[in-house]
Design a protein around this motif. Sequence first.
Motif, PDB file in Angstrom:
ATOM      1  N   HIS A 120       0.837  -1.200   0.000  1.00 15.71           N
ATOM      2  CA  HIS A 120       0.000   0.000   0.000  1.00 15.71           C
ATOM      3  C   HIS A 120       0.876   1.254   0.000  1.00 15.71           C
ATOM      4  O   HIS A 120       0.664   2.168  -0.797  1.00 15.71           O
ATOM      5  CB  HIS A 120      -0.908  -0.030   1.235  1.00 15.71           C
ATOM      6  CG  HIS A 120      -1.746   1.191   1.415  1.00 15.71           C
ATOM      7  ND1 HIS A 120      -2.833   1.467   0.609  1.00 15.71           N
ATOM      8  CD2 HIS A 120      -1.664   2.213   2.306  1.00 15.71           C
ATOM      9  CE1 HIS A 120      -3.374   2.615   1.003  1.00 15.71           C
ATOM     10  NE2 HIS A 120      -2.684   3.092   2.027  1.00 15.71           N
ATOM     11  N   GLY A 121       1.880   1.269   0.868  1.00 10.26           N
ATOM     12  CA  GLY A 121       2.735   2.447   0.979  1.00 10.26           C
ATOM     13  C   GLY A 121       3.535   2.693  -0.287  1.00 10.26           C
ATOM     14  O   GLY A 121       3.555   3.798  -0.824  1.00 10.26           O
ATOM     15  N   ILE A 122       4.215   1.654  -0.772  1.00  7.88           N
ATOM     16  CA  ILE A 122       5.080   1.841  -1.940  1.00  7.88           C
ATOM     17  C   ILE A 122       4.251   2.274  -3.148  1.00  7.88           C
ATOM     18  O   ILE A 122       4.607   3.227  -3.856  1.00  7.88           O
ATOM     19  CB  ILE A 122       5.847   0.538  -2.257  1.00  7.88           C
ATOM     20  CG1 ILE A 122       6.850   0.236  -1.141  1.00  7.88           C
ATOM     21  CG2 ILE A 122       6.575   0.647  -3.588  1.00  7.88           C
ATOM     22  CD1 ILE A 122       7.595  -1.071  -1.327  1.00  7.88           C
ATOM     23  N   VAL A 139       7.855  -3.093  -9.158  1.00  7.03           N
ATOM     24  CA  VAL A 139       7.143  -3.189  -7.885  1.00  7.03           C
ATOM     25  C   VAL A 139       6.067  -4.277  -7.961  1.00  7.03           C
ATOM     26  O   VAL A 139       5.908  -5.092  -7.047  1.00  7.03           O
ATOM     27  CB  VAL A 139       6.525  -1.827  -7.508  1.00  7.03           C
ATOM     28  CG1 VAL A 139       5.617  -1.967  -6.301  1.00  7.03           C
ATOM     29  CG2 VAL A 139       7.623  -0.813  -7.222  1.00  7.03           C
ATOM     30  N   MET A 140       5.335  -4.313  -9.094  1.00 11.93           N
ATOM     31  CA  MET A 140       4.295  -5.335  -9.252  1.00 11.93           C
ATOM     32  C   MET A 140       4.925  -6.726  -9.253  1.00 11.93           C
ATOM     33  O   MET A 140       4.412  -7.666  -8.651  1.00 11.93           O
ATOM     34  CB  MET A 140       3.533  -5.115 -10.564  1.00 11.93           C
ATOM     35  CG  MET A 140       2.655  -3.888 -10.578  1.00 11.93           C
ATOM     36  SD  MET A 140       1.396  -3.938  -9.291  1.00 11.93           S
ATOM     37  CE  MET A 140       1.938  -2.642  -8.241  1.00 11.93           C
ATOM     38  N   TRP A 141       6.067  -6.841  -9.934  1.00 15.56           N
ATOM     39  CA  TRP A 141       6.764  -8.126  -9.999  1.00 15.56           C
ATOM     40  C   TRP A 141       7.139  -8.569  -8.573  1.00 15.56           C
ATOM     41  O   TRP A 141       6.899  -9.720  -8.175  1.00 15.56           O
ATOM     42  CB  TRP A 141       8.008  -7.975 -10.883  1.00 15.56           C
ATOM     43  CG  TRP A 141       8.786  -9.227 -11.104  1.00 15.56           C
ATOM     44  CD1 TRP A 141       8.383 -10.511 -10.821  1.00 15.56           C
ATOM     45  CD2 TRP A 141      10.105  -9.333 -11.662  1.00 15.56           C
ATOM     46  NE1 TRP A 141       9.370 -11.399 -11.162  1.00 15.56           N
ATOM     47  CE2 TRP A 141      10.433 -10.710 -11.670  1.00 15.56           C
ATOM     48  CE3 TRP A 141      11.034  -8.414 -12.144  1.00 15.56           C
ATOM     49  CZ2 TRP A 141      11.663 -11.173 -12.160  1.00 15.56           C
ATOM     50  CZ3 TRP A 141      12.259  -8.876 -12.622  1.00 15.56           C
ATOM     51  CH2 TRP A 141      12.558 -10.242 -12.630  1.00 15.56           C
ATOM     52  N   LEU A 184      13.901  -6.036  -5.664  1.00  9.24           N
ATOM     53  CA  LEU A 184      13.012  -5.689  -6.777  1.00  9.24           C
ATOM     54  C   LEU A 184      12.231  -4.420  -6.465  1.00  9.24           C
ATOM     55  O   LEU A 184      12.166  -3.496  -7.289  1.00  9.24           O
ATOM     56  CB  LEU A 184      12.034  -6.828  -7.023  1.00  9.24           C
ATOM     57  CG  LEU A 184      12.538  -7.992  -7.868  1.00  9.24           C
ATOM     58  CD1 LEU A 184      11.476  -9.077  -7.926  1.00  9.24           C
ATOM     59  CD2 LEU A 184      12.861  -7.505  -9.266  1.00  9.24           C
ATOM     60  N   ALA A 185      11.650  -4.375  -5.277  1.00  9.60           N
ATOM     61  CA  ALA A 185      10.817  -3.225  -4.930  1.00  9.60           C
ATOM     62  C   ALA A 185      11.670  -1.963  -4.834  1.00  9.60           C
ATOM     63  O   ALA A 185      11.272  -0.888  -5.307  1.00  9.60           O
ATOM     64  CB  ALA A 185      10.084  -3.483  -3.624  1.00  9.60           C
ATOM     65  N   ALA A 186      12.859  -2.097  -4.216  1.00  6.80           N
ATOM     66  CA  ALA A 186      13.725  -0.922  -4.086  1.00  6.80           C
ATOM     67  C   ALA A 186      14.170  -0.440  -5.456  1.00  6.80           C
ATOM     68  O   ALA A 186      14.218   0.766  -5.727  1.00  6.80           O
ATOM     69  CB  ALA A 186      14.936  -1.256  -3.212  1.00  6.80           C
TER      70      ALA A 186
END
Lengths: 127, 544, 244
Positions: B78-80, B129-131, B159-161
């Motif tokens: 939610h935050g990212i 981010v979705m990955w 991945l997200a970073a």
Amino acid sequence: MAAHVTSSRSCYIVFGALLVLLVLTVIAAGIENHTLGIIVALLIATVKALLIIVYFMNVRFADWVTRLAVAAGFVGLIVLLAFMMSDYLTRDPVDEIETSPVTRAAPEAFEALALLHPEAFAPGISV
Amino acid sequence: MTTELLAPPERNYLSAGYTARSWLLTVDHKRIAILYMVSITLFFFVGGAAAVLFRLELMTPEGDLVISETYNKLFTLHGIVMIFLFLIPAVPAVLGNFLVPLMIGARDLAFPRINLLSWYLFMLGGALVMWSTFVGGVDTGWTFYTPYSSTYANTNVMLAALGAFVTGFSSILTGLNFIVTVHTMRAPGLRWFRLPLFIWAHYATSLIMILGTPVVAAAIFLVALERGLGIGIFDPKLGGDPLLFQHLFWFYSHPAVYIMVLPSMGVVSEIIACFSRKRIFGYRFVAMSSMAIAVIGFFVWGHHMFVSGQSVYAGLVFSFLSMLVAIPSAIKVFNWTATMHKGHVWLSTPMLYALGFIGLFTMGGLTGLFLATVAVDVHVHDTYFVVAHFHYIMVGGSVMGYLGGLHFWWPKITGRMYPEWWGRFSAVLVFFGFNLTFFPQFVVGYLGMPRRYHTYPEEFQIYNVMSTAGASILGVAYLIPLIYFIWSLKYGPRATANPWDARGLEWEAASPPITQNFETTPIVTTDAYPYAEDEQRTEETLLV
Amino acid sequence: MTGHVAHHFDDAEQQFHAANLGMWIFLATEVMFFGSLFAAYTAYRYMFPEAFVAGSHSLDVVMGTINTAVLLLSSLFVALAVNAAATNRSRAAAGFLVGAIVMGVVFLGIKAVEYADKFAHNHVPGAHFQFHRESEGEHAVDGEHHVSVNESAIPGGDFQAGHNSPDRTLEKRVELFFSLYFAMTGLHALHMVIGVVLLGIVAYQAWRGAYSQTYFTPVEVSGLYWHFVDIVWVFLFPLLYLIR
């Protein structure tokens, strides 16, 4: 086009000055005093950077907007450094904390806690 | 109104091409704005879905819907998504992209291809981010605090970073484009103090984007080095300082709040002036307060670190400087209020959103003063009080501004009118749903409920049930505009070039504008918001 | 030369100004990007001055000095290239740019030799990192001197402090120095590679005679980028190689 560029002759002179400064900074590295050494090294580096910016990068012909853009990054960096170091320079000296009775007792307290609640100290995190 | 005016121009930017290629390779700032609009709407509902799940979990004190690991991943997602993929690009990349060239009488942004590149970078970051979510999620929270993110987390932090890193460059390029455009491409006669306040707000935002974003990018780069290559920078085992990450992170991420809210302030200035039929009160002060917020915003980041082990002396300085942000913010709020005073206030949909913005932003800003006070922050740090505070700023501020702006310029963007009754209904619904969701969180946070836990003591249940109920209303209130906006594309009445009888160069272009924006480059001879002198005519021509 | 002016600009002057300003603003973001690493450097050097001295002594000052001179020379070439392009000598500009590219490659080559040396001495941070104060003496200018490590000067505490000898602790702090060394010089080298590619494209265009007094924006703008990379090194060199 109105843009001006630095003449070849000026380029060579500036390059010569940069080399002199390079030699100076290597010699200045002999300064034994740590703090003075940093100050001299940074001063020389700043002069070199200014020479490159003003002459090689043609800022002396630039309008005020470009000059502002040149300054913006460095001003931002000074803000970052100043406020960040305001934290590091004023943190409590750690030796006071380390010699306090609470800190000295901390490892034993942790061990006692680990005996009481082993699950809280289990290694690894399940996903 | 004559009937010729109602017909859209035959060759507008929307009819310039209908193929996928004509959209995906476009360099038209208006089309890129549409690309952004579609993408951030998708991301908004992804982030919203995560919120739905954890709000459901929080209806009961026990952890009965998801386990704690899943809960951590949900609030992180939610935050990212909401911050990096929705709020930061929301107003600048959609409305700013569309309107900055139009408002200054330019044919496009200074670097159209870089503008397209920035959208592709944004989508690449979003895809990463979705990955990271599809392969298991991330549980560090959107802040990626070290050493948890660099050493201990067993989730897809890299991945997200990396996603956040890449979207950062998209944001840098947008800011760069805006600054150069405003400096070099203003129409003849458009002096700095004739610029609409929307432009001033975007200029200030761009400053933060270009000076702040690289720092968080560097922080993420160092985390990646540490996590990926074992090169310890923040590693306490080597003597590294995890707080250093927080310094670098918040140097960007606190000003990032102003990236989210300043453009919305610009939107609100436009809307208030138009629907009060008055020149904005204290134009220069409002313009300069945007710049002041952008600058002071860089001096306050340490207020996120009062209890993190930062020096108390630095904490005091940061606390004092944080208070200073209240001054330019208050200047804006008072000047908007003064603009409405003795104006002909028309409570249209955009105006309702703008009024909602003023109220909610004021609440969020005032509770920010609580949090900037060291002693109070020690008590409420990491409680729902903080959660409520920043949602009042980010949702009550930024999202209200975005929705208000979307309604205000929808006729310009699409050439169609939305249904006014439904617009007002959903605007009011958003306001009520929002307050029902987040006001109880101030109370429960002040009572001591910490954030980021999926279970809580039973006495907090009533507040959480109210919150979840409010969130449901809010969800519906966000869906209604989505439905009627899509409906209006086909069935909405045709919009005239200037349906609100507003002032500003963008209203002199056709609705929707032609690809080149203007047939001839406009020449500006007046200050912004020349509403008052033709008050009489305005009264007669208003349609509603 | 209206052929070079994009549709949304009024004239070449506006286009040149926009491109130039755009590059400067991009460089401001680069200053902040590298600046964050310099900030990390500042904090750690303040915390662990001894470790930074020890780590710095193991770097090769001669190679660093040569590399600085090489980079300054490349900057001179770029400045001369801009001058040549702006005075209707497009071919000469191409020559100067090739000179700059060669210098850039020489810089990267010397850097690679230094990196290889670090790998050979296990000075690369990670599981195999080793650093022994005594055995590193060959590069030290002022020879042996006793390094006292004051545990209490280290903020943040260290739970294993009691189990570690001062040498082991110093080794960890020096690893931190090398982490920063590789992060900063690695990022700098990456920028150099990008710069070499950029200058290569511009040199090719210059060889074809694309630039003249009325249009030399790409030479000027890519030159700005190259000079910036040079400036970063001007600061990196004394801060990494010359600590006493």
